[in-house]
Design a protein around this motif. Sequence first.
Motif, PDB file in Angstrom:
ATOM      1  N   CYS A  74      12.424   0.045 -10.943  1.00 13.04           N
ATOM      2  CA  CYS A  74      12.496   0.764  -9.668  1.00 13.04           C
ATOM      3  C   CYS A  74      11.165   1.459  -9.406  1.00 13.04           C
ATOM      4  CB  CYS A  74      13.620   1.796  -9.695  1.00 13.04           C
ATOM      5  SG  CYS A  74      15.278   1.100  -9.850  1.00 13.04           S
ATOM      6  N   ASP A 123      10.219   2.915  -6.845  1.00 13.47           N
ATOM      7  CA  ASP A 123      10.532   4.169  -6.153  1.00 13.47           C
ATOM      8  C   ASP A 123      11.501   4.960  -7.027  1.00 13.47           C
ATOM      9  OD1 ASP A 123      10.908   6.184  -4.298  1.00 13.47           O
ATOM     10  OD2 ASP A 123      12.323   5.035  -3.083  1.00 13.47           O
ATOM     11  N   ARG A 138      13.260   7.807  -7.710  1.00 12.18           N
ATOM     12  CA  ARG A 138      13.594   9.021  -6.969  1.00 12.18           C
ATOM     13  C   ARG A 138      14.760   9.796  -7.552  1.00 12.18           C
ATOM     14  NH1 ARG A 138      17.989   8.285  -3.728  1.00 12.18           N
ATOM     15  NH2 ARG A 138      18.744   6.152  -3.456  1.00 12.18           N
ATOM     16  N   GLN A 141      17.420   5.557 -10.995  1.00 10.92           N
ATOM     17  CA  GLN A 141      16.168   4.810 -11.093  1.00 10.92           C
ATOM     18  C   GLN A 141      15.457   5.088 -12.419  1.00 10.92           C
ATOM     19  OE1 GLN A 141      17.027   6.679  -8.416  1.00 10.92           O
ATOM     20  NE2 GLN A 141      17.503   5.033  -6.960  1.00 10.92           N
TER      21      GLN A 141
END
Length: 264
Positions: free
Chosen positions: A151, A153, A155, A159
């Motif tokens: 992942c 991203d 966040r 993830q």
Amino acid sequence: MMRTDGHLLDNRQPEAGQRFDALAALFDPTTFRHMERFGIGSGWRCWEVGAGGMSVVSWLAKRVGPTGRVFATDLDTSWAPLAVRPPIQLRVHDVGVDEPPAEGFDLVHARLVLAHVPDRERALRTMTRALRPGGRLLVEDADPTLQPLACPDERGPEQQLANRVRHAMRSLLAEQGAELSYGRRLPRLLREAGLRQVEADACFPLTSPACGALEAATVGQVRDQLVTAGLATDQDIDQHLANVAAGGMDLATAPLISAWGRKV
């Protein structure tokens, strides 16, 4: 059991078919686009190294027609359909050890294979030698070190867990002898093999249903090794697989580097 040839993912495991389907959905369009650029057509002789789920083999067979030939080889062919008909010829073969199944090929292709072959240099020489003058070699391999995250991203905790599991899988692959930066080396290696007109590009899926399917199947195949090696717990893996199934994460694959060249 862990494989001793650098490849953790046994084709005989139940998840193998799911992996093959996901890889086909993610990367077949890229592979076919390159092959179409080569002008593949009726009567061509092709060698598919590491036949996988047969999607590429089937596509090649349709393109070369009854006057062509498609040699499909793999370390283990027990997963293959029982009815394999001409122009396809299916054979057990180790590209890092064995002589080529034939010579004079118009096209030789390997996808997600050579990074896991212990003697990669010999395998590449074998594939190059099998080409006819003017024949094309297309090698495609991932490069997880270019983009190591499941992942990008990152966040939240879902993830973060996905990235920890991906890092653990990379550690297993490295311990088994896989070359995790092999993809970026392909253009140079093809030139050093004597090929001309060498080019390369990359495919980098950032999110799709096939990314989730590939993640679930791959983690399912290696969960025992992850737990045995102390790289993850069963609870970690169960939670990660539940997060993947929920569909709320943007899961990425490692970039697939495609490199091709022509034999003089």
